[in-house]
Design a protein around this motif. Structure first.
Motif, PDB file in Angstrom:
ATOM      1  N   ASP A  74       8.384 -30.787  21.350  1.00  0.00           N
ATOM      2  CA  ASP A  74       8.817 -30.029  20.182  1.00  0.00           C
ATOM      3  C   ASP A  74      10.230 -29.479  20.385  1.00  0.00           C
ATOM      4  OD1 ASP A  74       8.263 -28.354  17.674  1.00  0.00           O
ATOM      5  OD2 ASP A  74       8.685 -26.810  19.182  1.00  0.00           O
ATOM      6  N   ALA A  75      11.085 -29.684  19.390  1.00  0.00           N
ATOM      7  CA  ALA A  75      12.495 -29.303  19.521  1.00  0.00           C
ATOM      8  C   ALA A  75      12.679 -27.800  19.714  1.00  0.00           C
ATOM      9  CB  ALA A  75      13.275 -29.779  18.302  1.00  0.00           C
ATOM     10  N   ASP A  76      11.928 -26.997  18.982  1.00  0.00           N
ATOM     11  CA  ASP A  76      12.075 -25.545  19.116  1.00  0.00           C
ATOM     12  C   ASP A  76      11.675 -25.084  20.511  1.00  0.00           C
ATOM     13  OD1 ASP A  76      12.964 -25.399  16.529  1.00  0.00           O
ATOM     14  OD2 ASP A  76      11.081 -24.648  15.689  1.00  0.00           O
ATOM     15  N   THR A  77      10.600 -25.665  21.039  1.00  0.00           N
ATOM     16  CA  THR A  77      10.155 -25.306  22.390  1.00  0.00           C
ATOM     17  C   THR A  77      11.175 -25.743  23.430  1.00  0.00           C
ATOM     18  OG1 THR A  77       7.859 -25.556  21.686  1.00  0.00           O
ATOM     19  CG2 THR A  77       8.272 -25.477  24.045  1.00  0.00           C
ATOM     20  N   VAL A  78      11.718 -26.936  23.256  1.00  0.00           N
ATOM     21  CA  VAL A  78      12.747 -27.435  24.172  1.00  0.00           C
ATOM     22  C   VAL A  78      13.967 -26.516  24.134  1.00  0.00           C
ATOM     23  CG1 VAL A  78      14.396 -29.317  24.565  1.00  0.00           C
ATOM     24  CG2 VAL A  78      11.993 -29.835  24.138  1.00  0.00           C
ATOM     25  N   ALA A  79      14.358 -26.092  22.947  1.00  0.00           N
ATOM     26  CA  ALA A  79      15.510 -25.191  22.816  1.00  0.00           C
ATOM     27  C   ALA A  79      15.253 -23.872  23.536  1.00  0.00           C
ATOM     28  CB  ALA A  79      15.815 -24.944  21.345  1.00  0.00           C
ATOM     29  N   GLU A  80      14.053 -23.319  23.375  1.00  0.00           N
ATOM     30  CA  GLU A  80      13.704 -22.084  24.075  1.00  0.00           C
ATOM     31  C   GLU A  80      13.759 -22.284  25.586  1.00  0.00           C
ATOM     32  OE1 GLU A  80       9.889 -21.183  22.506  1.00  0.00           O
ATOM     33  OE2 GLU A  80      10.630 -20.696  20.501  1.00  0.00           O
ATOM     34  N   SER A  81      13.286 -23.445  26.039  1.00  0.00           N
ATOM     35  CA  SER A  81      13.324 -23.749  27.468  1.00  0.00           C
ATOM     36  C   SER A  81      14.761 -23.848  27.957  1.00  0.00           C
ATOM     37  CB  SER A  81      12.573 -25.056  27.745  1.00  0.00           C
ATOM     38  OG  SER A  81      11.221 -24.958  27.366  1.00  0.00           O
ATOM     39  N   TYR A  82      15.603 -24.507  27.161  1.00  0.00           N
ATOM     40  CA  TYR A  82      17.011 -24.616  27.540  1.00  0.00           C
ATOM     41  C   TYR A  82      17.631 -23.228  27.739  1.00  0.00           C
ATOM     42  CZ  TYR A  82      22.003 -24.913  27.237  1.00  0.00           C
ATOM     43  OH  TYR A  82      23.339 -24.731  27.517  1.00  0.00           O
ATOM     44  N   HIS A  83      17.430 -22.347  26.780  1.00  0.00           N
ATOM     45  CA  HIS A  83      18.036 -21.021  26.865  1.00  0.00           C
ATOM     46  C   HIS A  83      17.464 -20.213  28.030  1.00  0.00           C
ATOM     47  CE1 HIS A  83      20.591 -21.314  23.393  1.00  0.00           C
ATOM     48  NE2 HIS A  83      19.585 -21.691  22.618  1.00  0.00           N
ATOM     49  N   ARG A  84      16.180 -20.387  28.312  1.00  0.00           N
ATOM     50  CA  ARG A  84      15.562 -19.699  29.458  1.00  0.00           C
ATOM     51  C   ARG A  84      16.228 -20.142  30.759  1.00  0.00           C
ATOM     52  NH1 ARG A  84      10.792 -22.369  29.782  1.00  0.00           N
ATOM     53  NH2 ARG A  84      11.474 -23.462  31.673  1.00  0.00           N
ATOM     54  N   ILE A  85      16.408 -21.451  30.903  1.00  0.00           N
ATOM     55  CA  ILE A  85      17.010 -21.985  32.124  1.00  0.00           C
ATOM     56  C   ILE A  85      18.480 -21.603  32.214  1.00  0.00           C
ATOM     57  CG2 ILE A  85      17.572 -24.106  33.376  1.00  0.00           C
ATOM     58  CD1 ILE A  85      15.095 -25.366  31.890  1.00  0.00           C
ATOM     59  N   GLU A  86      19.181 -21.728  31.098  1.00  0.00           N
ATOM     60  CA  GLU A  86      20.610 -21.432  31.086  1.00  0.00           C
ATOM     61  C   GLU A  86      20.877 -19.967  31.433  1.00  0.00           C
ATOM     62  OE1 GLU A  86      24.759 -21.787  30.614  1.00  0.00           O
ATOM     63  OE2 GLU A  86      23.186 -23.261  31.011  1.00  0.00           O
ATOM     64  N   LYS A  87      20.022 -19.074  30.966  1.00  0.00           N
ATOM     65  CA  LYS A  87      20.193 -17.653  31.267  1.00  0.00           C
ATOM     66  C   LYS A  87      20.032 -17.383  32.762  1.00  0.00           C
ATOM     67  CE  LYS A  87      18.456 -13.047  30.055  1.00  0.00           C
ATOM     68  NZ  LYS A  87      17.486 -12.288  29.212  1.00  0.00           N
ATOM     69  N   ALA A  88      19.073 -18.061  33.381  1.00  0.00           N
ATOM     70  CA  ALA A  88      18.805 -17.832  34.803  1.00  0.00           C
ATOM     71  C   ALA A  88      19.779 -18.583  35.706  1.00  0.00           C
ATOM     72  CB  ALA A  88      17.372 -18.246  35.130  1.00  0.00           C
ATOM     73  N   TYR A  89      20.188 -19.789  35.266  1.00  0.00           N
ATOM     74  CA  TYR A  89      21.051 -20.646  36.095  1.00  0.00           C
ATOM     75  C   TYR A  89      22.152 -21.250  35.226  1.00  0.00           C
ATOM     76  CZ  TYR A  89      17.133 -20.192  39.312  1.00  0.00           C
ATOM     77  OH  TYR A  89      16.155 -19.682  40.132  1.00  0.00           O
ATOM     78  N   PRO A  90      23.141 -20.472  34.867  1.00  0.00           N
ATOM     79  CA  PRO A  90      24.175 -20.927  33.934  1.00  0.00           C
ATOM     80  C   PRO A  90      24.881 -22.207  34.396  1.00  0.00           C
ATOM     81  CG  PRO A  90      24.359 -18.562  34.332  1.00  0.00           C
ATOM     82  CD  PRO A  90      23.379 -19.091  35.331  1.00  0.00           C
ATOM     83  N   GLY A  91      24.972 -23.157  33.488  1.00  0.00           N
ATOM     84  CA  GLY A  91      25.729 -24.369  33.745  1.00  0.00           C
ATOM     85  C   GLY A  91      25.100 -25.366  34.684  1.00  0.00           C
TER      86      GLY A  91
END
Length: 283
Positions: A74-91
């Motif tokens: 699901d795209a919305d779930t994937v987007a939430e996962s992306y932001h979770r990971i990006e916040k913890a490990y930027p870039g």
């Protein structure tokens, strides 16, 4: 004005493509060998829960998906996962998405339109184009990867395809092809192992059509695949010979080459270790 070239993801010259997540311990070794990224295939689930344990144990290694299947994640779930990971490990995380295969997805209807809609959903959730790539083989999706993402992640291709893709998408777009390797000088053994993997794709129209565009004949792409086809998509020989083949993608315009080691999981890191020197990586 910002130079567009600087917007390309920087994953180093070589990364590792795997059919599923590596262990954190393997990731540490891969990082130490100088590979810039691990690309995780096998249509990982939308929660992407495997990513943080790997990033936690490494310091510079990046994780990419190769690829998240738009039909099963699901795209919305994937987007939430992306932001979770990006916040913890930027870039350190790159989202690779793709449409999968028509023969193996009941919902596979108008894949291009579905892919566009998925990208629209990621846009709505502010997943930046600079941190996503698209699995692209043919001209239409390569164009989409240029316009709606950081670039293209072609799978099971040749340096000739890389050159054609680079010409189509231009120099400012990221291009990261995958290439399979078998560390053996026994051609028959390498081809046998290659066919065990490539055989699956001989039944998929998108790959077969792409090989035909590259000049392979109907006989080449029939089961079990001609020696010419297998040798084109599976590099084997000495570490130096394999490294030379992989480097052909860079010479053809790739920014980054994803190395897939065929064989048992136990052979992954040892093979990567043998290739690191000839590939010019630090260890």
């Amino acid at each position: 004005m910002t130079d567009a070239v600087s917007l390309k993801p920087d994953l180093g010259r070589f990364g590792v493509w795997t059919g599923g997540p590596v262990t954190p311990e393997q990731a540490v070794e891969i990082e130490q060998l100088g590979y810039g990224a691990v690309w995780v295939g096998g249509s990982p689930p939308a929660d992407l829960s495997f990513v943080e344990p790997i990033l936690e144990q490494t310091s510079t290694l990046q994780i990419a998906t190769g690829i998240v299947n738009i039909w099963s994640a699901d795209a919305d779930t994937v987007a939430e996962s992306y932001h979770r990971i990006e916040k913890a490990y930027p870039g350190r995380f790159l989202l690779g998405i793709g449409v999968g295969h028509p023969e193996h997805t009941q919902e596979y209807v108008k894949p291009y339109d579905a892919l566009v809609s998925y990208l629209d959903a990621l846009d709505a959730k502010t997943v930046p184009t600079s941190r996503r790539v698209i699995a692209a083989l043919g001209p239409k999706v390569l164009e989409l990867s240029k316009d709606r993402s950081a670039g293209a992640h072609p799978y099971l291709t040749t340096p000739e395809h890389t050159a054609q893709a680079r010409e189509r998408i231009g120099n400012t777009v990221f291009l990261a092809p995958e290439h399979k390797v078998v560390l053996t000088t026994d051609a028959e053994k390498a081809r046998e192992l290659g066919r065990k993997t490539v055989g699956f794709y001989l039944g998929l129209s998108n790959y077969v059509n792409n090989w035909r565009r590259l000049g392979f004949t109907s006989a080449d792409v029939e089961q079990p695949g001609s020696d010419k086809l297998i040798d084109a998509v599976v590099a084997y020989g000495t570490p130096e010979a394999i490294a030379a083949r992989l480097t052909e993608h860079l010479d053809a315009g790739a920014d980054h080459v994803c190395v897939q080691v065929l064989g048992s999981k136990d052979e992954l890191v040892p093979t990567l270790r043998e290739l690191a020197g000839p590939l010019g990586l630090s260890s």
